[in-house]
Write a protein that holds these residues in place. Structure first.
Motif, short mmCIF file in Angstrom:
data_model
loop_
_atom_site.label_atom_id
_atom_site.label_comp_id
_atom_site.label_asym_id
_atom_site.label_seq_id
_atom_site.Cartn_x
_atom_site.Cartn_y
_atom_site.Cartn_z
N PHE A 40 0.80 -1.23 0.00
CA PHE A 40 0.00 0.00 0.00
C PHE A 40 0.83 1.28 0.00
CE2 PHE A 40 -1.86 3.16 2.96
CZ PHE A 40 -2.76 3.69 2.08
N SER A 41 1.80 1.33 0.93
CA SER A 41 2.53 2.59 1.09
C SER A 41 3.51 2.84 -0.04
CB SER A 41 3.27 2.60 2.42
OG SER A 41 4.18 1.53 2.48
N CYS A 42 3.73 1.84 -0.89
CA CYS A 42 4.71 1.99 -1.96
C CYS A 42 4.22 2.87 -3.08
CB CYS A 42 5.11 0.63 -2.51
SG CYS A 42 5.82 -0.47 -1.29
N SER A 43 2.96 2.67 -3.46
CA SER A 43 2.51 3.39 -4.65
C SER A 43 1.01 3.54 -4.68
CB SER A 43 2.97 2.67 -5.92
OG SER A 43 2.39 3.27 -7.05
N LEU A 59 -5.92 -0.45 2.68
CA LEU A 59 -6.39 0.37 3.79
C LEU A 59 -5.84 1.77 3.75
CD1 LEU A 59 -6.00 -2.42 6.40
CD2 LEU A 59 -8.13 -1.58 5.45
N ARG A 60 -6.64 2.71 4.21
CA ARG A 60 -6.23 4.10 4.25
C ARG A 60 -5.44 4.35 5.54
NH1 ARG A 60 -5.90 4.52 -0.07
NH2 ARG A 60 -5.51 6.72 0.22
N PRO A 61 -4.71 5.45 5.66
CA PRO A 61 -3.97 5.74 6.88
C PRO A 61 -4.90 5.89 8.07
CG PRO A 61 -4.06 7.66 5.48
CD PRO A 61 -4.57 6.51 4.66
N HIS A 74 4.38 4.39 8.84
CA HIS A 74 4.88 3.29 8.02
C HIS A 74 5.17 2.06 8.86
CE1 HIS A 74 5.01 5.21 4.13
NE2 HIS A 74 5.55 6.28 4.67
N ARG A 75 5.60 2.28 10.10
CA ARG A 75 5.85 1.15 10.98
C ARG A 75 4.53 0.42 11.27
NH1 ARG A 75 8.98 3.68 14.00
NH2 ARG A 75 7.54 4.33 15.65
N LYS A 976 2.25 11.47 2.67
CA LYS A 976 3.09 10.57 3.46
C LYS A 976 3.00 9.12 3.00
CE LYS A 976 2.73 13.32 7.71
NZ LYS A 976 2.11 13.39 9.06
N GLN A 977 1.97 8.80 2.23
CA GLN A 977 1.78 7.40 1.84
C GLN A 977 2.87 6.96 0.87
OE1 GLN A 977 -2.24 7.15 0.43
NE2 GLN A 977 -3.06 7.83 2.37
#
Length: 977
Positions: A40-43, A59-61, A74-75, A976-977
């Motif tokens: 998710f957080s990659c792209s 999932l959203r932040p 991110h952790r 931030k994602q």
């Protein structure tokens, strides 16, 4: 996706509208969850690709953490399990003939006896929490809070909620799309991917608020008004059409299709979604407060601010306080001659008195079987008027009958019934009812309801029809207020004679000059619409005629109304009385009543006449309907026709005749009022399923004027600096990745000092633009002629106009002006009396903050985001009030404004505050040190100090405040994602 340039397929099953582009749920296919979540957080761009390949949403932040650092974010992503802990509760729903409809998260499979006692409206929140549970955005603890609702609902417990879709109309939709376009620019300037700003849930936008009653009493009124509508709003409409192509998952229903809530009820409402084989209840939040109308269909829906809706579009869960639920039991049956409008005005008064702000109201009881779906929708529609978040009617057999009537397929209705029964979300009144627990209980015997109207200035000021004449005379006598005009006794009988198109005419206090069958509330209901037609017919046959100087109009909620009025043969009689169809949209109820004839307007203004409007709407606040109608009454469509025929509200319908018939005899209301049986027979023979199917098969095809609009293909909007309709707002100017953090207020001046019941109509720009106002000056300086000013609502996409129109209501009562009414205030340092905008700009230019003092129910009325955006642009940093309307308080926080409440029993008067002091609000510098509902000290330069309650009601609202508002919060988290 489907857009205006890619019409919807010819289907009467809106469940399928978004099935190819929008996944069923963030957890519809749990087997892929872990893999998707890790990536998710990659792209975010990869997310969109997966989205359009029908794989599940990742999932959203975590919205509910306060200002999480990017490292911990991110952790969290790397370590959080993404498998739904309730995956074992996924249950197959078989089809009667074999196979399955799909799978669903089963409430009965939880085997928890508390669930059977829950109100149906709370069960919908519970299902959403279970389906979306990831122990990240939605936790098992959240699910437990909802299951334990009986205990937790009294404790201001916060829960997340993810609505299935978002609903917009053009007045609120234009600024929402402006904000999305502006957010894309901000993302671009901060070096991030602007395409991250994209709706992730279905967004339906119905263009319905722009038509005005410029032409009335004409067979050509619809076409003439639509041509004027496009002349005024071509730029706005082109912008919306651009948005429908630039943003994914956005459907725009073109002008001339109907009122948004009626289209939602008849067509867009799914009741149950079936996406990719996952079944779940429909739910919706909308940027119009009357989104609640859909609750009559058993769909959980309510109004939110545009700012909050934008966050929901972008995948953010909504944070809400788990509400109390008022159980409202209905019994008996309506008496002959009593309408659904009479019922809703009665219910509104009862609930307003009981106090239901921030609560759900759920209707139940034997009387439910006596209410049509349209009657239920009428009651649900007016939830904002009685103050509830929603007035909910669970799905039962009557709901299913309505779905079939409005063209939903038999297979869809079978799926809806099977799912709701299996998940204990269906009410079968033929079976024994298990008692549900409610926070409080009310009961109404329908046979006790009597004919009534509401007014002259508030929707909950109900007046029984038999008492109307006495009440009117009391209003003339009473001091200026919600029930008073302070007309001297010697002036109350004044008659003003004037010339109207060459014939003699006259007006007096109480003369009806506007009679409008309009608004979402009643133009959805065949019984009252056909009832109005029968009144017009009987009056015509007896020789009664509406006076030509009464501005009469009929604005149906959808094209279906036209079909059944024609089928019944009653439209011609409405036309005979001047109630020609003027357009399909929201007109008089929101101030789009158009100009009065010049001779009528002069007779009113030159002689200080208290003229009246009677409308079948839901709002009658001061200055809303028309600047020249100081008395505005809400009434059923048949009564609108009756009052138009009488020509005055100063009449006792039981004792006085409406007029003299062609045979020279007096005609009374009872002579032209249809019986309940007569109306029912007309409805049965005139309202047919094919009418709904044919209307909605072509609803997105638009009309020639809409289809000819040319729009660019760019995903970033090209702002035109010369535009007076669409303007790039300054919200993200100089924005950085660092949030501004907590801030108090230091030595602020009081911009305005209000009493009780200041509505969003007083705060937010609405209705016509006064020729002497700062907004008018701005437009004139840019070459806009007065005839082209249009309304404030139509210019909601231009922050320069809207800031100048904030607090510009001509009926504003500001204590700083010592009783003078109008859109001005005192600039405290100089003592000058200025327009509110001019005073605010002088404070801003001097670097001085301002606050607003207010009484009870501050911000009641429509859920307008501009009621919060406008004060923010004027430099208001805080509002101190006795109490707030739910949505408005949330919107203030969403724009970074501090909402404070006096301690119980205190207000500005008891504390001896005049508004001439300077105010310092002491908030902790660290957001982590602020807690929802904590005490805050306020000191003044006069030596007075007092303690207020900080109305940040949830941790999420504190996060928004920390970032300077909800939209900057969303942008920073997306980057931030």
């Amino acid at each position: 996706m489907y857009t205006s340039s890619s019409p919807l397929p010819r289907t009467t099953n809106p469940n399928k509208l978004f099935s190819r582009t929008f996944p069923a749920s963030p957890h519809s296919l749990t087997a892929h969850s872990s893999r998707n979540f890790r990536s998710f957080s990659c792209s975010f761009r990869h997310l969109n690709r997966r989205l359009h390949c029908n794989s599940p949403l990742t999932l959203r932040p975590q919205i509910r953490a306060v200002a999480p650092a990017v490292e911990s974010f991110h952790r969290k992503i790397a370590t959080t399990a993404t498998e739904n802990p309730f995956k074992g509760n996924l249950t197959s729903l078989p089809k009667p003939g074999g196979g399955e409809f799909g799978k669903f998260y089963s409430l009965p499979s939880l085997n928890d006896p508390r669930i059977d006692k829950l109100p149906y409206s709370i069960r919908i929140l519970l299902e959403s929490a279970i389906r979306n549970c990831d122990n990240f955005q939605v936790t098992k603890e959240d699910v437990e809070k909802i299951i334990d609702w009986e205990n937790t609902s009294t404790k201001q417990v916060e829960i997340p909620f993810k609505p299935a879709r978002v609903l917009l109309q053009d007045f609120t939709g234009v600024p929402a799309v402006v904000d999305l376009a502006c957010m894309r620019d901000a993302m671009n300037k901060l070096g991030s991917d602007s395409n991250k700003i994209n709706p992730l849930v279905p967004v339906d936008l119905v263009v319905d608020h722009s038509v005005q009653v410029d032409v009335a009493r004409s067979e050509n009124a619809v076409q003439a008004n639509m041509e004027l509508e496009f002349q005024r709003n071509k730029e706005r409409f082109a912008f919306l059409k651009w948005g429908s192509t630039a943003f994914r998952n956005m459907l725009v229903v073109p002008p001339g299709s109907g009122i948004v809530h009626q289209v939602n009820l008849e067509y867009l409402g799914r009741v149950v979604f079936n996406n990719e084989g996952l079944l779940y209840p429909d739910s919706v939040v909308g940027t119009d407060s009357h989104t609640t109308m859909i609750d009559g269909l058993g769909v959980a829906g309510w109004g939110v601010g545009g700012i909050e809706a934008e966050a929901a579009m972008l995948g953010q869960p909504m944070s809400m306080v788990l509400p109390g639920v008022v159980g409202f039991k209905l019994s008996g049956n309506l008496r002959n001659g009593v309408t659904a409008t009479d019922l809703v005005l009665t219910v509104t008064q009862i609930l307003r008195k009981h106090g239901v702000v921030g609560k759900f109201v759920e209707f139940y009881g034997d009387g439910m079987s006596k209410l049509s779906l349209a009657d239920r929708a009428t009651i649900a529609n007016m939830s904002p008027e009685y103050g509830a978040t929603m007035g909910f009617f669970p799905v039962d057999h009557i709901t299913l009958q309505y779905l079939k009537l409005t063209g939903r397929s038999d297979e869809t209705v079978a799926m809806i019934e099977s799912y709701l029964r299996a998940n204990r979300l269906f009410v079968d009144y033929n079976e024994p009812q298990q008692d549900r627990v409610y926070s409080s209980y009310l009961e109404l015997n329908l046979s006790d309801v009597e004919p009534c109207i509401s007014g002259p200035k508030r929707p909950h000021d109900r007046v029984p029809l038999k008492e109307m004449k006495a009440d009117w005379h009391a209003c003339l006598d009473n001091k200026v207020g919600f029930k008073g005009f302070a007309i001297p006794k010697e002036a109350q009988g004044k008659v003003v004679k004037f010339d109207f198109h060459g014939q003699p005419a006259e007006l007096k206090h109480g003369s009806v000059v506007i009679a409008a069958i309009t608004s979402c509330t009643n133009t959805s209901n065949p019984s009252v619409m056909l009832g109005a037609g029968l009144v017009a017919k009987k009056a015509h046959e007896l020789g009664l005629q509406v006076k030509p100087w009464v501005k009469t109009s009929l604005a149906p909620g959808s094209g279906v109304v036209t079909k059944y009025l024609l089928q019944s043969g009653l439209q011609k009689y409405l036309n005979e009385q001047g109630f020609h169809i003027v357009g399909f949209g929201c007109t008089t109820c929101i101030g789009n009543s158009g100009d009065l004839n010049e001779s009528v307007a002069s007779a009113i203004s030159d002689n200080d006449i208290v003229a009246a409007a009677v409308l079948s709407g839901n709002r009658n606040f001061e200055g809303r309907v028309h600047p020249l109608t100081r008395a505005n009454y809400l009434a059923s469509p048949p009564l609108v026709v009756a009052y138009a025929l009488a020509g005055t509200v100063d009449i006792d319908f039981e004792k006085e005749p409406i007029g003299v018939g062609k045979d020279g005899k007096n005609v009374y209301l009872r002579d032209i009022w249809p019986s309940t049986e007569e109306i029912a027979e007309t409805v049965q023979s005139s309202v047919l399923p094919d009418m709904f199917r044919s209307t909605y098969e072509s609803i997105t095809k638009g009309n020639p004027m809409w289809n000819q609009l040319q729009v660019p293909a760019d995903t970033l909007y090209s702002w035109d600096s010369d535009s007076t309709y669409i303007h790039e707002p300054p919200y993200f100017k100089n924005m950085t990745m660092d949030p501004p953090g907590s801030h108090g207020v230091n030595d602020a001046y009081c911009l305005l000092n209000f009493g009780d019941s200041i509505t969003t109509d007083h705060i937010s720009p609405a209705g016509s633009i006064n020729k002497d106002s700062p907004a008018a000056k701005y437009l004139l300086e840019r070459g806009v002629e007065r005839k082209d000013f249009n309304s404030y609502g139509s210019r909601r996409g231009n922050d320069e106009v809207m800031a100048r129109g904030t607090f510009a209501n001509i009926r504003l009562v500001n204590k700083l002006l010592n009783g003078e009414v109008g859109p001005k205030t005192v600039h405290i340092p100089t003592g000058e009396k200025l327009y509110v905008y001019d005073a605010a700009m002088r404070y801003k230019a001097s670097g001085q903050d301002t606050i607003v003092l207010a009484g009870a129910e501050y911000g009641s009325g429509s859920s307008r985001d501009w009621a919060a955006k406008g004060p923010m642009l004027l430099g208001v940093k805080a509002v101190i009030a006795k109490s707030f309307e739910r949505i408005h308080r949330s919107n203030l926080v969403g724009m970074g404004i501090i909402p404070l409440c006096y301690k119980p029993g205190e207000d500005a008067d008891t504390l001896g505050l005049t508004g001439h002091e300077r105010y310092t609000i002491d908030l902790p510098d660290k957001i982590s040190e602020i807690k929802p509902g904590q005490d805050v000290k306020v000191t003044t330069d006069s030596g007075k100090s007092f303690t207020c309650i900080a109305r940040f009601d949830t941790e999420v609202e504190l996060a928004y405040f920390n970032h300077g508002g909800i939209l900057p919060y969303v942008i920073r988290n997306l980057i931030k994602q």
